[in-house]
Enzyme design. Sequence first.
Site, PDB file in Angstrom:
ATOM      1  N   VAL A  46      10.172   3.237  -0.401  1.00 15.22           N
ATOM      2  CA  VAL A  46       9.472   3.518  -1.662  1.00 15.22           C
ATOM      3  C   VAL A  46      10.061   2.703  -2.804  1.00 15.22           C
ATOM      4  O   VAL A  46       9.344   2.060  -3.576  1.00 15.22           O
ATOM      5  CB  VAL A  46       9.522   5.022  -1.990  1.00 15.22           C
ATOM      6  CG1 VAL A  46       8.878   5.291  -3.352  1.00 15.22           C
ATOM      7  CG2 VAL A  46       8.819   5.824  -0.910  1.00 15.22           C
ATOM      8  N   ARG A  53      23.929   0.301   0.374  1.00 17.31           N
ATOM      9  CA  ARG A  53      24.310  -0.860   1.182  1.00 17.31           C
ATOM     10  C   ARG A  53      23.889  -2.147   0.452  1.00 17.31           C
ATOM     11  O   ARG A  53      22.752  -2.606   0.612  1.00 17.31           O
ATOM     12  CB  ARG A  53      23.669  -0.778   2.566  1.00 17.31           C
ATOM     13  CG  ARG A  53      24.119   0.440   3.373  1.00 17.31           C
ATOM     14  CD  ARG A  53      23.632   0.377   4.813  1.00 17.31           C
ATOM     15  NE  ARG A  53      22.175   0.387   4.888  1.00 17.31           N
ATOM     16  CZ  ARG A  53      21.440   1.495   4.921  1.00 17.31           C
ATOM     17  NH1 ARG A  53      22.028   2.683   4.856  1.00 17.31           N
ATOM     18  NH2 ARG A  53      20.125   1.430   5.004  1.00 17.31           N
ATOM     19  N   GLU A  78       5.200  13.388  -9.833  1.00 18.07           N
ATOM     20  CA  GLU A  78       3.933  13.370  -9.095  1.00 18.07           C
ATOM     21  C   GLU A  78       4.123  13.003  -7.629  1.00 18.07           C
ATOM     22  O   GLU A  78       3.453  13.545  -6.741  1.00 18.07           O
ATOM     23  CB  GLU A  78       2.968  12.385  -9.747  1.00 18.07           C
ATOM     24  CG  GLU A  78       1.580  12.358  -9.136  1.00 18.07           C
ATOM     25  CD  GLU A  78       0.806  13.638  -9.401  1.00 18.07           C
ATOM     26  OE1 GLU A  78       0.551  14.370  -8.420  1.00 18.07           O
ATOM     27  OE2 GLU A  78       0.475  13.893 -10.568  1.00 18.07           O
ATOM     28  N   GLY A 106       2.149  12.228  -2.254  1.00 23.95           N
ATOM     29  CA  GLY A 106       2.033  10.780  -2.266  1.00 23.95           C
ATOM     30  C   GLY A 106       1.147  10.282  -3.394  1.00 23.95           C
ATOM     31  O   GLY A 106       1.371  10.599  -4.557  1.00 23.95           O
ATOM     32  N   ILE A 120      -1.884  11.044  -4.076  1.00 28.70           N
ATOM     33  CA  ILE A 120      -2.914  11.962  -4.556  1.00 28.70           C
ATOM     34  C   ILE A 120      -2.529  12.523  -5.920  1.00 28.70           C
ATOM     35  O   ILE A 120      -1.478  13.150  -6.059  1.00 28.70           O
ATOM     36  CB  ILE A 120      -3.106  13.132  -3.569  1.00 28.70           C
ATOM     37  CG1 ILE A 120      -3.414  12.618  -2.165  1.00 28.70           C
ATOM     38  CG2 ILE A 120      -4.220  14.057  -4.052  1.00 28.70           C
ATOM     39  CD1 ILE A 120      -3.437  13.690  -1.108  1.00 28.70           C
ATOM     40  N   LYS A 176       7.245  21.459  -0.701  1.00 23.85           N
ATOM     41  CA  LYS A 176       6.069  21.125  -1.510  1.00 23.85           C
ATOM     42  C   LYS A 176       5.328  22.387  -1.945  1.00 23.85           C
ATOM     43  O   LYS A 176       4.820  22.468  -3.070  1.00 23.85           O
ATOM     44  CB  LYS A 176       5.155  20.194  -0.719  1.00 23.85           C
ATOM     45  CG  LYS A 176       5.797  18.840  -0.433  1.00 23.85           C
ATOM     46  CD  LYS A 176       4.978  18.016   0.543  1.00 23.85           C
ATOM     47  CE  LYS A 176       5.635  16.667   0.810  1.00 23.85           C
ATOM     48  NZ  LYS A 176       4.898  15.860   1.806  1.00 23.85           N
ATOM     49  N   GLY A 198       4.132   7.287   2.660  1.00 22.42           N
ATOM     50  CA  GLY A 198       4.163   5.838   2.831  1.00 22.42           C
ATOM     51  C   GLY A 198       4.642   5.140   1.578  1.00 22.42           C
ATOM     52  O   GLY A 198       4.547   5.685   0.467  1.00 22.42           O
TER      53      GLY A 198
END
Length: 432
Positions: A16, A48, A130, A135, A137, A206, A305
Amino acid sequence: MRSRPLKVALLGCGVVGSEVARIMTTHADDLAARIGAPVELAGVAVRRPDKVRGGVPAELITTDATALVKRGDIDVVVEVIGGIEPARSLITTAFEHGASVVSANKALLAQDGATLYAAADQHGQDLYYEAAVAGAIPLIRPLRESLAGDKINRVMGIVNGTTNFILDKMDTSGAGYSEALDEATALGYAEADPTADVEGFDAAAKAAILAGIAFHTRVRLDDVYREGMTEVTAADFASAKQMGCTIKLLAICERAADGGSVTARVHPAMIPLSHPLASVREAYNAVFVEAEAAGRLMFYGPGAGGSPTASAVLGDLVAVCRNRLNEATGPGESAYTRLPVSPMGEVVTRYHISLDVADKPGVLAQVATVFAEHGVSIDTVRQQGRQDGDGEASLVVVTHRAPDAALSGTVEALRKLDTVRGVASIMRVEGE
């Protein structure tokens, strides 16, 4: 347009974080036009430093996240490292040093959101998140802002793409749980250790966030009832289809009918094929909101994702930067109702119970007596003898709505009957 750029510190540069950095770079002009000032990536904290991160200048990389958020010239800190610590300390330190925060950290918000809200309020900063729930939405902002004048009574949704992919494959292909999980892993939908997803921990965090926002009360992760989906079988799907249903792992947040309490829960459930959530396929998420004035609303889209989550993060970043230019802050915590969270036993729901019973006269009467003794009304019964001639039959009972405690007590009593050889499956029925 203001010439001095707003400076952004990025905590974490994984799937992300790296996408956030890429979009900030490639769409810098658009972001500046939308915000009213340039936005500059001022530092990126990672664990890292030797890992190659395309598009992020090496001079911005640091392993000292604390020093980065303490700089004093940072306007917004974007936190995408996850977990409880050091994320909590870094966020509160950012507030103390004059920065607002955009976070995607569902675990921290569900466990200790009140602390973060209090720190943001104390220092006059924004806390936006959000990306923590669904994700790409848009969901948190509609609940916090668009529906702020309405009364929300129920929020029910599919908030984990991994579990929805697995259950969808079991439904459409007839695959077993293990086979569907293997496919999800091969496609990158499931982690090497999928426990957080398949056991419902991710969805429970959630649900806690959604319940708190929807009902204006504090709901922590420990308040959420949770069941995973690892026991769902192909036989359950076959039985669901006979009822005109499918099976989804649902996060359900409800206000009691008398308005005096709320509940939050995560578990597999059968829902009618006519319900909008039944058609949510693959790794998609969807959340169904029932409000007093607005009626029924559905939010749908990719729930995880790198790119979808980064989209939500950038949306928050634009909003926070605009607030900063206007010397204002967005909505903070709204927990004025102080409603208690009721235990799962008080939830009123329906059950689908599959029993392995002795194939002889009188069994159905015994089973019906147990339901009656616990005050649970039976809706339908389906019995089928087995062709293997082992003297057993399958008995499927679907109940009317009753308190979950009464239903659980019924199941425990059924297990003690000599004529009941086993309880093959237990599943709640929702969405009717």
